[in-house]
Design a protein around this motif. Structure first.
Motif, PDB file in Angstrom:
ATOM      1  N   ALA A   1      39.663  44.470  25.135  1.00 44.78           N
ATOM      2  CA  ALA A   1      40.062  43.373  26.077  1.00 44.78           C
ATOM      3  C   ALA A   1      40.695  44.045  27.071  1.00 44.78           C
ATOM      4  CB  ALA A   1      40.951  42.603  25.248  1.00 44.78           C
ATOM      5  N   ASP A   2      41.355  45.180  27.134  1.00 44.61           N
ATOM      6  CA  ASP A   2      42.064  45.766  28.132  1.00 44.61           C
ATOM      7  C   ASP A   2      40.848  46.207  29.358  1.00 44.61           C
ATOM      8  OD1 ASP A   2      44.481  45.444  27.210  1.00 44.61           O
ATOM      9  OD2 ASP A   2      44.516  47.405  26.328  1.00 44.61           O
ATOM     10  N   ARG A   3      40.009  46.651  28.739  1.00 44.01           N
ATOM     11  CA  ARG A   3      38.817  47.181  29.495  1.00 44.01           C
ATOM     12  C   ARG A   3      38.125  46.017  30.204  1.00 44.01           C
ATOM     13  NH1 ARG A   3      37.615  51.070  25.367  1.00 44.01           N
ATOM     14  NH2 ARG A   3      35.741  49.751  24.737  1.00 44.01           N
ATOM     15  N   HIS A   4      37.711  44.931  29.380  1.00 45.12           N
ATOM     16  CA  HIS A   4      37.001  43.951  29.839  1.00 45.12           C
ATOM     17  C   HIS A   4      37.819  43.155  30.997  1.00 45.12           C
ATOM     18  CE1 HIS A   4      34.325  40.412  29.521  1.00 45.12           C
ATOM     19  NE2 HIS A   4      35.588  39.577  29.404  1.00 45.12           N
ATOM     20  N   PHE A   5      39.022  42.971  30.830  1.00 45.92           N
ATOM     21  CA  PHE A   5      39.956  42.275  31.884  1.00 45.92           C
ATOM     22  C   PHE A   5      40.684  43.013  32.849  1.00 45.92           C
ATOM     23  CE2 PHE A   5      39.832  39.257  28.171  1.00 45.92           C
ATOM     24  CZ  PHE A   5      39.299  38.394  28.739  1.00 45.92           C
ATOM     25  N   ALA A   6      40.312  44.455  32.878  1.00 39.90           N
ATOM     26  CA  ALA A   6      40.712  45.127  33.837  1.00 39.90           C
ATOM     27  C   ALA A   6      40.295  44.885  35.416  1.00 39.90           C
ATOM     28  CB  ALA A   6      40.578  46.796  33.606  1.00 39.90           C
ATOM     29  N   PHE A   7      41.044  45.251  36.383  1.00 39.50           N
ATOM     30  CA  PHE A   7      40.687  44.924  37.591  1.00 39.50           C
ATOM     31  C   PHE A   7      39.745  45.966  38.011  1.00 39.50           C
ATOM     32  CE2 PHE A   7      44.697  42.541  38.058  1.00 39.50           C
ATOM     33  CZ  PHE A   7      44.366  41.314  38.407  1.00 39.50           C
ATOM     34  N   LYS A   8      38.682  45.672  38.863  1.00 42.37           N
ATOM     35  CA  LYS A   8      37.672  46.546  39.430  1.00 42.37           C
ATOM     36  C   LYS A   8      38.006  47.009  40.599  1.00 42.37           C
ATOM     37  CE  LYS A   8      35.361  45.734  35.553  1.00 42.37           C
ATOM     38  NZ  LYS A   8      35.880  44.697  35.104  1.00 42.37           N
ATOM     39  N   ALA A   9      37.774  48.163  41.103  1.00 40.94           N
ATOM     40  CA  ALA A   9      37.795  48.678  42.624  1.00 40.94           C
ATOM     41  C   ALA A   9      37.281  47.759  43.662  1.00 40.94           C
ATOM     42  CB  ALA A   9      37.050  50.038  42.768  1.00 40.94           C
ATOM     43  N   GLY A  10      38.346  47.330  44.567  1.00 36.87           N
ATOM     44  CA  GLY A  10      38.094  46.391  45.553  1.00 36.87           C
ATOM     45  C   GLY A  10      38.575  44.929  45.172  1.00 36.87           C
ATOM     46  N   GLU A  11      39.053  44.616  43.890  1.00 37.76           N
ATOM     47  CA  GLU A  11      39.423  43.500  43.601  1.00 37.76           C
ATOM     48  C   GLU A  11      40.518  43.018  44.167  1.00 37.76           C
ATOM     49  OE1 GLU A  11      37.063  41.651  39.680  1.00 37.76           O
ATOM     50  OE2 GLU A  11      38.430  43.119  39.209  1.00 37.76           O
ATOM     51  N   GLU A  12      40.908  41.829  44.415  1.00 31.89           N
ATOM     52  CA  GLU A  12      42.444  41.471  44.912  1.00 31.89           C
ATOM     53  C   GLU A  12      43.245  41.424  43.636  1.00 31.89           C
ATOM     54  OE1 GLU A  12      44.974  37.878  46.898  1.00 31.89           O
ATOM     55  OE2 GLU A  12      42.800  37.630  46.285  1.00 31.89           O
ATOM     56  N   ARG A  13      44.326  42.316  43.668  1.00 32.23           N
ATOM     57  CA  ARG A  13      45.262  42.488  42.550  1.00 32.23           C
ATOM     58  C   ARG A  13      46.595  41.543  42.754  1.00 32.23           C
ATOM     59  NH1 ARG A  13      44.673  48.200  39.707  1.00 32.23           N
ATOM     60  NH2 ARG A  13      42.619  48.658  40.277  1.00 32.23           N
ATOM     61  N   SER A  14      46.227  40.252  43.093  1.00 34.35           N
ATOM     62  CA  SER A  14      47.394  39.264  43.337  1.00 34.35           C
ATOM     63  C   SER A  14      48.189  38.943  42.099  1.00 34.35           C
ATOM     64  CB  SER A  14      46.957  38.114  43.853  1.00 34.35           C
ATOM     65  OG  SER A  14      45.961  37.157  43.009  1.00 34.35           O
ATOM     66  N   PHE A  15      49.455  38.382  42.087  1.00 32.87           N
ATOM     67  CA  PHE A  15      50.107  37.935  40.839  1.00 32.87           C
ATOM     68  C   PHE A  15      49.426  37.015  40.343  1.00 32.87           C
ATOM     69  CE2 PHE A  15      53.313  35.212  38.793  1.00 32.87           C
ATOM     70  CZ  PHE A  15      53.847  36.125  38.139  1.00 32.87           C
ATOM     71  N   ALA A  16      48.561  35.961  40.703  1.00 36.95           N
ATOM     72  CA  ALA A  16      48.064  34.778  40.369  1.00 36.95           C
ATOM     73  C   ALA A  16      46.711  35.298  39.563  1.00 36.95           C
ATOM     74  CB  ALA A  16      47.455  33.679  41.267  1.00 36.95           C
ATOM     75  N   ALA A  17      46.226  36.360  40.035  1.00 33.11           N
ATOM     76  CA  ALA A  17      44.955  36.931  39.291  1.00 33.11           C
ATOM     77  C   ALA A  17      45.441  37.588  38.079  1.00 33.11           C
ATOM     78  CB  ALA A  17      44.023  37.728  40.160  1.00 33.11           C
ATOM     79  N   HIS A  18      46.554  38.275  38.199  1.00 33.00           N
ATOM     80  CA  HIS A  18      47.074  38.985  37.264  1.00 33.00           C
ATOM     81  C   HIS A  18      47.380  38.225  36.115  1.00 33.00           C
ATOM     82  CE1 HIS A  18      49.567  41.833  34.715  1.00 33.00           C
ATOM     83  NE2 HIS A  18      50.600  41.137  35.088  1.00 33.00           N
ATOM     84  N   ARG A  19      48.095  36.875  36.473  1.00 34.07           N
ATOM     85  CA  ARG A  19      48.449  36.151  35.255  1.00 34.07           C
ATOM     86  C   ARG A  19      47.056  35.552  34.649  1.00 34.07           C
ATOM     87  NH1 ARG A  19      52.623  35.573  32.366  1.00 34.07           N
ATOM     88  NH2 ARG A  19      52.769  33.254  32.437  1.00 34.07           N
ATOM     89  N   GLN A  20      46.406  35.021  35.517  1.00 35.21           N
ATOM     90  CA  GLN A  20      45.120  34.180  34.839  1.00 35.21           C
ATOM     91  C   GLN A  20      44.260  35.410  33.790  1.00 35.21           C
ATOM     92  OE1 GLN A  20      41.556  34.106  37.720  1.00 35.21           O
ATOM     93  NE2 GLN A  20      41.174  32.027  36.726  1.00 35.21           N
ATOM     94  N   ARG A  21      44.320  36.681  34.209  1.00 35.28           N
ATOM     95  CA  ARG A  21      43.746  37.692  33.343  1.00 35.28           C
ATOM     96  C   ARG A  21      44.796  37.941  32.149  1.00 35.28           C
ATOM     97  NH1 ARG A  21      39.668  41.888  36.600  1.00 35.28           N
ATOM     98  NH2 ARG A  21      39.151  40.450  38.128  1.00 35.28           N
ATOM     99  N   GLN A  22      45.937  37.941  32.388  1.00 38.42           N
ATOM    100  CA  GLN A  22      46.640  38.179  31.159  1.00 38.42           C
ATOM    101  C   GLN A  22      46.512  36.755  30.201  1.00 38.42           C
ATOM    102  OE1 GLN A  22      50.741  38.207  32.875  1.00 38.42           O
ATOM    103  NE2 GLN A  22      50.902  40.141  31.988  1.00 38.42           N
ATOM    104  N   GLY A  23      46.179  35.581  30.747  1.00 38.64           N
ATOM    105  CA  GLY A  23      46.265  34.471  29.880  1.00 38.64           C
ATOM    106  C   GLY A  23      44.831  34.614  29.312  1.00 38.64           C
ATOM    107  N   GLN A  24      43.702  34.695  29.764  1.00 36.43           N
ATOM    108  CA  GLN A  24      42.384  34.853  29.189  1.00 36.43           C
ATOM    109  C   GLN A  24      42.462  35.949  28.089  1.00 36.43           C
ATOM    110  OE1 GLN A  24      40.328  35.623  32.775  1.00 36.43           O
ATOM    111  NE2 GLN A  24      39.620  33.788  33.378  1.00 36.43           N
ATOM    112  N   ARG A  25      43.202  37.134  28.472  1.00 34.32           N
ATOM    113  CA  ARG A  25      43.053  38.295  27.318  1.00 34.32           C
ATOM    114  C   ARG A  25      43.940  37.721  26.453  1.00 34.32           C
ATOM    115  NH1 ARG A  25      47.162  41.720  26.074  1.00 34.32           N
ATOM    116  NH2 ARG A  25      46.375  43.756  25.341  1.00 34.32           N
ATOM    117  N   ALA A  26      45.138  37.139  26.430  1.00 31.81           N
ATOM    118  CA  ALA A  26      45.823  36.670  25.249  1.00 31.81           C
ATOM    119  C   ALA A  26      44.910  35.639  24.367  1.00 31.81           C
ATOM    120  CB  ALA A  26      46.949  35.929  25.698  1.00 31.81           C
ATOM    121  N   ALA A  27      44.317  34.539  25.087  1.00 32.55           N
ATOM    122  CA  ALA A  27      43.625  33.763  24.465  1.00 32.55           C
ATOM    123  C   ALA A  27      42.562  34.278  23.652  1.00 32.55           C
ATOM    124  CB  ALA A  27      42.927  32.713  25.430  1.00 32.55           C
TER     125      ALA A  27
END
Length: 371
Positions: free
Chosen positions: A72-98
């Motif tokens: 899951a950590d690999r699957h939801f990790a940010f890729k190079a060039g992706e926007e690392r905003s707080f909103a995107a971070h929280r969204q991925r945290q939620g998807q990973r947790a679910a």
């Protein structure tokens, strides 16, 4: 009341209560799995939205959870060039947790874990949820592991030099692992003649204990039953029960005090679990409530201490101008500010998606007074 779920197993219909501290919806269906399931197959099923009820060996189940977490950590990790905003971070945290929360385990009516080589989790579950209700239940393995971890921390405690002992956090109550905010309260000069303090939102009771060690009588408030029980137990354990009154209240107790202290959640965002209420404050409700009510609860010449990180400012969630305007609107002025930098691991972790903001973070004790 938690809902019940039903599923078919060995030709029989099974029924159990659904437990989810984060309020996740009960699975509509689930598949019973065991040690024959590979980590790759399990991850693919979870990614497709399937819920898996583990009936295999307990230790193998824990190892499977570790393998799934790595995937899951690999699957939801940010890729190079992706926007690392707080909103995107929280969204991925939620998807990973679910996703990870779809690997489930069964508990018996007395919280017994009926799996091969299972450890006894009954005490940990009683500490988290209270007396069992006599029903079988199903919950995420990841949540049960959090309950077990909380039980171990509760037994071991977190050493806090400023209280002359350890704080023993309960499940769902934030642990005082970030020592810089505790040290600020331990070292800031007290207002002249101060003998009483209010600790607003006491949580584990750590700041109330610090203030009591400094010779003050303290009224510590909280709304959460777990926090009230945790603070009471910690203060009794430290021998400070006679110095501190723990009171259920939404922010302030009755009366006024020469010192009113509050360490509100630092980030204006929506929590997804009880322990996150110590980190996330929706719409800055607690922060603004503290500021708006402070003047009415300060004794003449008293001070309010607001202990807070500026991480929200670096993440673009709240501006310094907003904070200062709220202070002014509440009829308050800033007497001074004591700053320190955090020393926790995330501040130095360059792999953290929020590292740029965390590297700039400052934790402050704002000294406020009525204008």
């Amino acid at each position: 009341m938690s809902p019940f779920i039903e599923w078919s197993e060995n030709g029989q219909t099974r029924r159990a209560r659904w437990r989810s501290e984060a309020g996740l919806a009960a699975p509509q269906s689930l598949e019973v799995v065991d040690d024959s399931l590979t980590a790759d197959a399990a991850f693919a099923a979870l990614r497709d939205g399937c819920a898996l009820l583990w009936r295999g060996d307990w230790m193998n189940g824990r190892r499977l959870m570790q393998e799934l977490t790595r995937r899951a950590d690999r699957h939801f990790a940010f890729k190079a060039g992706e926007e690392r905003s707080f909103a995107a971070h929280r969204q991925r945290q939620g998807q990973r947790a679910a996703l990870l929360s779809r690997l489930l385990v069964p508990l018996g009516p007395d919280y017994k874990l009926s799996l091969r080589r299972a450890q006894d989790v009954r005490t940990a579950c009683r500490e988290a949820w209270g007396k069992p209700d006599g029903c079988n239940s199903v919950l995420a393995l990841r949540e049960l592991l959090a309950v077990i971890s909380a039980h171990e921390w509760r037994k071991k405690g977190v050493p806090v030099a400023a209280v002359g002992g350890s704080i023993h956090p309960h499940y769902g109550v934030f642990s005082p692992v970030r020592g810089e905010y505790v040290d600020l309260v331990a070292q800031a000069p007290l207002p002249p003649g101060c003998d009483l303090a209010f600790d607003i939102g006491t949580g584990s009771g750590v700041l109330a204990a610090v203030l009591a060690r400094r010779g003050l009588n303290v009224v510590a408030t909280d709304m959460a039953p777990r926090a009230l029980a945790c603070a009471t137990e910690n203060l009794e354990r430290l021998g400070l029960a006679e110095k501190v009154s723990v009171v259920e209240a939404d922010l302030f107790p009755d009366g006024r005090a020469p010192l009113v202290v509050c360490n509100p959640p630092w980030l204006p965002a929506q929590p997804t679990s009880p322990v996150e209420y110590a980190v996330y404050d929706p719409d800055s409700r607690m922060l603004r409530g503290f500021l708006d009510g402070l003047v009415a609860h300060l004794a003449p010449g008293g001070e309010g201490w607001l202990i807070m990180s500026d991480l929200a400012e670096h993440l673009g969630l709240r501006s310094r101008a907003d904070l200062l305007q709220w202070v002014e609107n509440a009829g308050l002025g800033v007497l001074g500010r004591i700053d320190t930098r955090p020393t926790h691991g995330k501040a130095q972790d360059r792999s953290d998606p929020l590292h740029v903001a965390r590297a700039q973070e400052i934790t402050s004790l704002w000294r406020l007074a009525a204008q």
